[in-house]
Scaffold this motif. Structure first.
Motif, short mmCIF file in Angstrom:
data_model
loop_
_atom_site.label_atom_id
_atom_site.label_comp_id
_atom_site.label_asym_id
_atom_site.label_seq_id
_atom_site.Cartn_x
_atom_site.Cartn_y
_atom_site.Cartn_z
N PRO A 1 -9.37 -7.86 -12.74
CA PRO A 1 -10.76 -7.64 -13.15
C PRO A 1 -11.16 -8.65 -14.22
O PRO A 1 -10.29 -9.21 -14.90
CB PRO A 1 -10.74 -6.21 -13.71
CG PRO A 1 -9.34 -6.04 -14.21
CD PRO A 1 -8.48 -6.79 -13.22
N MET B 1 -5.46 -8.24 -4.12
CA MET B 1 -6.48 -7.95 -5.12
C MET B 1 -6.47 -9.06 -6.16
O MET B 1 -5.56 -9.91 -6.20
CB MET B 1 -6.24 -6.59 -5.78
CG MET B 1 -4.99 -6.49 -6.61
SD MET B 1 -4.82 -4.85 -7.37
CE MET B 1 -3.29 -5.03 -8.27
N ASP C 1 -4.73 4.69 -5.56
CA ASP C 1 -5.62 4.49 -4.43
C ASP C 1 -5.77 3.00 -4.17
O ASP C 1 -6.39 2.28 -4.96
CB ASP C 1 -6.99 5.12 -4.72
CG ASP C 1 -7.92 5.09 -3.51
OD1 ASP C 1 -7.62 4.34 -2.55
OD2 ASP C 1 -8.95 5.78 -3.54
N THR D 1 -7.53 1.44 -2.21
CA THR D 1 -8.89 0.99 -1.91
C THR D 1 -9.73 0.80 -3.18
O THR D 1 -10.88 0.36 -3.10
CB THR D 1 -9.61 2.00 -1.00
OG1 THR D 1 -9.80 3.23 -1.70
CG2 THR D 1 -8.80 2.23 0.27
N LYS D 2 -9.15 1.14 -4.32
CA LYS D 2 -9.89 1.03 -5.58
C LYS D 2 -9.12 0.15 -6.57
O LYS D 2 -8.30 0.63 -7.36
CB LYS D 2 -10.11 2.42 -6.19
CG LYS D 2 -10.99 3.32 -5.34
CD LYS D 2 -11.18 4.69 -6.00
CE LYS D 2 -12.08 5.59 -5.17
NZ LYS D 2 -12.27 6.93 -5.80
N PRO D 3 -9.36 -1.16 -6.52
CA PRO D 3 -8.67 -2.07 -7.45
C PRO D 3 -9.10 -1.79 -8.89
O PRO D 3 -10.18 -1.21 -9.12
CB PRO D 3 -9.13 -3.45 -6.99
CG PRO D 3 -10.43 -3.22 -6.29
CD PRO D 3 -10.28 -1.88 -5.63
N PRO D 4 -8.29 -2.17 -9.85
CA PRO D 4 -8.63 -1.90 -11.25
C PRO D 4 -9.90 -2.65 -11.67
O PRO D 4 -10.13 -3.78 -11.24
CB PRO D 4 -7.41 -2.41 -12.01
CG PRO D 4 -6.80 -3.43 -11.10
CD PRO D 4 -7.03 -2.90 -9.72
N THR D 5 -10.70 -2.01 -12.48
CA THR D 5 -11.94 -2.62 -12.95
C THR D 5 -11.87 -3.06 -14.40
O THR D 5 -12.78 -3.71 -14.90
CB THR D 5 -13.12 -1.63 -12.79
OG1 THR D 5 -12.84 -0.44 -13.54
CG2 THR D 5 -13.32 -1.27 -11.32
N GLU E 1 -6.93 -0.47 -16.98
CA GLU E 1 -6.61 0.16 -15.69
C GLU E 1 -5.49 -0.59 -14.99
O GLU E 1 -4.62 0.03 -14.36
CB GLU E 1 -7.86 0.20 -14.80
CG GLU E 1 -8.88 1.25 -15.19
CD GLU E 1 -10.05 1.30 -14.21
OE1 GLU E 1 -9.94 0.70 -13.12
OE2 GLU E 1 -11.07 1.91 -14.55
N LYS F 1 0.82 -1.22 0.00
CA LYS F 1 0.00 0.00 0.00
C LYS F 1 0.85 1.26 0.00
O LYS F 1 0.49 2.27 -0.65
CB LYS F 1 -0.92 0.01 1.23
CG LYS F 1 -1.99 -1.08 1.22
CD LYS F 1 -2.83 -1.01 2.49
CE LYS F 1 -3.87 -2.11 2.54
NZ LYS F 1 -4.68 -2.06 3.79
#
Length: 450
Positions: free
Chosen positions: A307, A304, A176, A178-182, A186, A167
């Motif tokens: 996606p 993580m 960020d 807290t926001k994994p790639p979608t 990304e 992190k």
């Protein structure tokens, strides 16, 4: 699971180590999860157990030592002789033992295809006549070793393959956590941001080809509806759809996602780099992930998954398996004692001790996961509970060696691109079909192909 460890490894070492000189004794088939009966005291038994697992679970040896002694203490007259197999001799040592019909009472092989290869060679005793269905019904992922209505090998643990990340390094690159790639784009963007910040995005170790195989496990399923797709491709040589995974793997190198020495590091060596802050991400088996969280601090550790971006029904599946399986050899004079020892692995006492010593999820539904309070282990156990698959479990051995391992190296060394990788898979599968007709016939039965 064919891990770095894994599987079907071609090695020069072919050693037959321990010979079993003892006679058979009987044991109970009780499904009680707290203890197995002591019915072995009447006659001395030397039980030889070959095991493998350090590549998945770095602290597995501590449980092996404990469980052998605990069983001996509760079963006077039984001596457990345990010997660790390595990546280089797990296959060759057993082949030598099988040729002589002497050696271990219990031996390891990676789940599914590697186990079934030994089934087809008549080297494994089915567990169904030695362990009750009520007991085996508590074991997880046993379907990985099922064939023609029988179960041929037992699991000990479940391991997943998350993408572990640091992190603090993400924060330095403006990512960020807290926001994994979608999207796939990304994810590749993460590599771009980390490179701009002077941080190695992903550390890998592909010297033996296992790093590429692990990424195939993540990327390949994006283009499959079920494991049968891979089995049928191996039989037909048609990898057009599945082969798209290698284009994605090639894009990772185009985006400079990996360390420059990825081809010179062994799989296990990459963890030292990550643990010392030398890279932002690492594809880590559960045991190594736990070690990484301890090294960089749980507050800096995250996991993580990729996606879903492919057209396959398994695109959202996780990558997990029982990995190594252990079976009773067909020539063992101690089959009932061996089966009782395997049941002992799944007692409440043993399951709890396994988690205490290794931190890895045991392959038994009776384990009370609510007792796990460590947040990192909770993350890993939750991922392992998702629908999952480990693709290399469903590959013929020659295809794993000549395409899965070698194909990833073709791309990581930049000696080929996606289409070259796919051509390697086609060549390996066609060669296997032509050269091993008996194995192919059995593989077809397993895959449900006429």
């Amino acid at each position: 699971m064919k891990l770095g460890k894994q599987k079907y490894v071609v090695a020069a070492v072919a050693a037959l180590l321990s010979l079993v000189l003892a006679s058979c004794s009987s044991s109970s088939n009780t499904s009680d999860s707290s203890a197995t009966e002591d019915t072995t005291a009447a006659k001395a038994v030397d039980l030889t157990w070959w095991w493998w697992g350090t590549g998945d679970v770095p602290k597995m040896n501590t449980w092996v030592e404990w469980v052998a002694k605990a069983y001996e203490d509760s079963h006077p007259g039984v001596k457990i002789n345990f010997e660790e197999r390595t990546d280089t001799d797990i296959t060759t040592a057993f082949e030598a033992a099988a040729a002589a019909k002497k050696g271990p009472d219990i031996a390891p092989a990676w789940a599914s295809a590697p186990v079934l290869t030994q089934v087809w060679a008549n080297n494994i005793e089915p567990l169904d006549d030695l362990v009750g269905a009520d007991e085996m019904g508590n074991w997880l992922n046993v379907a990985e070793n099922a064939y023609e209505g029988k179960t041929w090998a037992a699991p000990i643990y479940i391991v997943g393959l998350p993408i572990a990340f640091n992190k603090s390094l993400f924060a330095k690159a403006g990512i960020d956590a807290t926001k994994p790639p979608t999207t796939w784009k990304e994810f590749l963007g993460f590599c771009t941001s980390l490179n701009k910040a002077g941080i190695t995005p992903i550390v890998g170790g592909n010297r033996a080809g296992f790093e590429g195989s692990w990424w195939f496990a993540h990327l390949g399923k994006q283009y499959m509806d079920s494991p049968a797709d891979l089995q049928k491709a191996a039989l037909s040589g048609d990898f057009k759809r599945i082969g798209q995974w290698s284009d994605r793997f090639n894009e990772m190198f185009d985006s400079k996602c990996f360390n420059k020495d990825v081809n010179s590091l062994e799989l296990q060596e990459k963890y030292d780099v990550f643990n010392k802050g030398g890279a932002a991400m690492v594809l880590a088996i559960d045991g190594a992930a736990i070690g990484a969280s301890e090294a960089i601090g749980a507050e800096n550790f995250g996991t993580m998954v990729l996606p879903a971006f492919g057209d396959g029904k398994m695109a959202e599946y996780y990558t997990a398996t029982q990995s190594i399986s252990h079976f009773i050899t067909s020539w063992s004079p101690n089959k009932e004692v061996a089966a009782d020892f395997i049941k002992f692995w799944h007692t409440t006492e043993s399951l709890n001790k396994w988690v205490e010593l290794t931190g890895v999820m045991p392959a038994d539904s009776r384990f009370d996961q609510s007792t796990v309070t460590d947040p990192v282990k909770q993350q890993l156990f939750a991922l392992n509970a998702k629908p999952s698959v480990w693709l290399s479990n469903f590959e013929p051995g020659p295809v794993f060696e000549q395409a899965d391992l070698a194909g990833g190296q073709l791309i990581s060394t930049r000696k080929g691109v996606g289409k070259d990788n796919t051509a390697l898979w086609v060549k390996a599968s066609k060669g296997w079909v032509e050269q091993k007709p008996e194995e192919v016939a059995n593989f077809k039965k397993w895959a449900g192909v006429k």
